[in-house]
Design a protein around this motif. Structure first.
Motif, PDB file in Angstrom:
ATOM      1  N   ILE A 136       0.830  -1.202   0.000  1.00  0.00           N
ATOM      2  CA  ILE A 136       0.000   0.000   0.000  1.00  0.00           C
ATOM      3  C   ILE A 136       0.866   1.254   0.000  1.00  0.00           C
ATOM      4  CG2 ILE A 136      -1.641   1.346   1.369  1.00  0.00           C
ATOM      5  CD1 ILE A 136      -2.602  -1.451   2.476  1.00  0.00           C
ATOM      6  N   LEU A 161      -4.317  -2.174   6.466  1.00  0.00           N
ATOM      7  CA  LEU A 161      -4.519  -0.752   6.184  1.00  0.00           C
ATOM      8  C   LEU A 161      -4.275   0.115   7.415  1.00  0.00           C
ATOM      9  CD1 LEU A 161      -7.554  -1.421   3.931  1.00  0.00           C
ATOM     10  CD2 LEU A 161      -5.669   0.056   3.208  1.00  0.00           C
ATOM     11  N   VAL A 175      -5.827  -3.707  -2.522  1.00  0.00           N
ATOM     12  CA  VAL A 175      -4.621  -4.363  -2.033  1.00  0.00           C
ATOM     13  C   VAL A 175      -4.904  -5.849  -1.891  1.00  0.00           C
ATOM     14  CG1 VAL A 175      -5.216  -3.895   0.383  1.00  0.00           C
ATOM     15  CG2 VAL A 175      -2.843  -4.404  -0.228  1.00  0.00           C
ATOM     16  N   ALA A 224      -0.527  -3.915  -4.647  1.00  0.00           N
ATOM     17  CA  ALA A 224      -1.608  -2.940  -4.517  1.00  0.00           C
ATOM     18  C   ALA A 224      -1.657  -2.047  -5.747  1.00  0.00           C
ATOM     19  CB  ALA A 224      -1.417  -2.088  -3.256  1.00  0.00           C
TER      20      ALA A 224
END
Length: 394
Positions: free
Chosen positions: A32, A65, A107, A222
């Protein structure tokens, strides 16, 4: 598709063997962060997030995340078997293309265990029970694990119907190794010859050797997709856009007229690719580079036919003509594919996206396909789901 959706950033970490990687949340966060840096965005700019993984508890997506930020962004966890990564991309693209948001991230990550894929839920009906019942009907005396049995069985069916040689599948695996030799993110970078592939330990005598199957792998990738208005306003790159995308599932003919070839998703591949060609205004001859789902060397050949690169039964000729590598009609799996790059289930579709975006940008280094302008991605999950995506250079 009316609203252009651009791929503003991509990220991917090196794939690794089980036990040799970081945990899933750290891998996901790394991918990410790379995608955000590549796009020139902060996590606060992301309006929706889609996190794909197959083996993990609920809300693993949030765990990955949250390592990047706590912005309150909606997070959707996605599981669609081996098509999970591209399913996350499908949803992110759909959100932007519909106008619901202007910036979304997909992702995918997987922290896998060694050995063949296995169910972790033995106290309830299996998700693929219908498919496995058909496999048992067609191949009643085979005791191999499910995925091996199905894909190798489909290859055997092709051999019996069209006279395809085992050597042809060995050539596909050898080609994958040559491509992966130029990919620093691939798990296997050693070049092998067709003869070495054939000499590897037999998993199914005369049908499959160990080197013809992809390895269990850990990794993450991602992609960030944005609207054209958002990209222009932020000064983001708009050199690669999604020209067409379709997701399909099985139709009745997969079960009504059972064949191993249909059971491993060739019908889904045909439906999805035809829809994408129509959306993008292209045909197979317009494509320069392809990343497809070569979980087994046998499935790569079947997918040539499913994508319409050649007629049914002509996959072997395509291989022998060299039309799946540099100098041929298409360069298939310049990354090394699942066979050599690796197959962390939730990350695979987004790793394919990563490769194709760099190919269209012209930043693929020693893997670069000269003059690549149109790319095709194919990601398959039994049970079933198939996602096909066309990317174009703007």
């Amino acid at each position: 598709m009316t609203r252009n959706v651009f791929v503003a950033g991509v990220g991917m970490i090196p794939f690794a063997k089980p036990g040799a990687s970081a945990h899933y949340d750290e891998m996901g966060a790394q991918a990410i962060s790379q995608a955000l840096e590549d796009a020139g965005l902060s996590y606060a700019d992301v309006q929706q997030a889609y996190a794909g993984y197959v083996y993990g508890d609920s809300t693993c997506g949030q765990a990955a995340l949250y390592r990047v930020g706590l912005s309150g962004v909606p997070v959707v966890n996605v599981n669609n078997n081996c098509a999970t990564g591209s399913s996350a991309l499908f949803l992110a693209r759909q959100a932007v293309q519909s106008g619901a948001v202007d910036c979304a991230i997909a992702v995918g990550f997987e922290e896998m265990q060694p050995g063949a894929l296995a169910s972790h839920w033995d106290d309830r009906p299996r998700a693929m029970s219908r498919t496995l019942a058909m496999v048992e009907h067609i191949q009643p005396d085979c005791e191999l694990p499910g995925a091996i049995r199905m894909f190798a069985g489909a290859g055997l069916a092709h051999m019996e119907k069209y006279g395809t040689k085992l050597e042809t599948f060995a050539k596909i695996r050898a080609k994958a190794s040559r491509h992966a030799a130029n990919n620093p993110l691939a798990i296997f970078r050693k070049v092998v010859t067709p003869e070495e592939v054939l000499a590897a330990p037999a998993v199914w005598e005369g049908v499959l050797t160990r080197l013809m199957a992809c390895p269990p792998t850990c990794g993450a990738a991602a992609a960030i997709v944005v609207s054209e208005e958002f990209a222009r306003k932020r000064g983001l790159r708009t050199d690669v856009f999604i020209a067409g995308q379709a997701m399909t599932t099985d139709k009745p003919d997969a079960f009504d007229n059972p064949s191993m070839i249909e059971l491993v998703g060739v019908g889904m591949t045909k439906s999805a690719s035809q829809a994408v060609y129509e959306q993008a205004g292209i045909g197979p001859d317009d494509i320069d580079v392809i990343e497809l789902h070569d979980c087994f060397a046998q499935n790569e050949l079947l997918t040539y036919e499913g994508l319409g690169l050649c007629k049914e039964g002509e996959g072997e000729q395509l291989v022998n003509d060299g039309d799946n590598t540099y100098g041929g009609k298409w360069v298939v799996n310049p990354s090394g594919g699942l066979l050599s790059k690796g197959h962390p289930l939730g990350a695979t579709g987004l790793a394919q996206c990563y490769e194709l975006v760099h190919q269209l940008r012209g930043t693929a280094g020693d893997r670069q396909v000269p003059g690549a302008k149109v790319a095709l991605q194919h990601n398959l999950g039994l049970g079933g789901a198939c996602v096909v995506t066309a990317f174009k250079k703007a």
